[in-house]
Design a protein around this motif. Structure first.
Motif: not given
Length: 129
Positions: A83-98
């Motif tokens: 099970v992997e939960i990876r997240f990063k900030v979208d540089p354009m929207t500043k939303a976090v993509v999980l």
């Protein structure tokens, strides 16, 4: 036991990586949305749900990036699952993509995907995102 099939899903959160990090990387955070209670000792995670428990081994963890573990039961059966939960900030929207990666047996896939949808919605509710 039949082979497990990998599935991946992405979810958009309107929150900071710091908030998501505290909910994914800590026992108290995980117990707010993923399990009733979570204990961590060294690289062993014990998750409690409705009186039952599941044990997982930490594979990798990086602050503000990801948590990856394998259920000990799968490990003992020699399965290459996790099970992997990876997240990063979208540089354009500043939303976090999980980005979620998990595995399920073919006949349980729909049920497991629904479980994850509900679990991620609980995470979204808890952090107000």
């Amino acid at each position: 036991m039949s082979e497990k099939i990998k599935f991946e899903q992405e979810y958009l959160f309107k929150t900071s990586a710091k908030v998501l990090n505290s909910m994914v990387m800590t026992p108290s955070g995980l117990s707010e949305w993923f399990a009733d209670d979570v204990n961590i000792k060294d690289d062993i995670y014990t998750f409690y749900w409705n009186g039952s428990e599941e044990v997982a081994r930490l594979i990798s963890k990086k602050t503000n990036d990801h948590l990856k573990f394998q259920w000990v039961e799968d490990e003992e059966e020699g399965l290459d699952t996790f099970v992997e939960i990876r997240f990063k900030v979208d540089p354009m929207t500043k939303a976090v993509v999980l980005h979620l990666t998990s595995f399920a047996e073919e006949d349980e896939m729909e049920e497991v995907q629904l479980y994850w949808e509900n679990t991620i919605e609980e995470l979204r509710r808890v952090i107000g995102a």
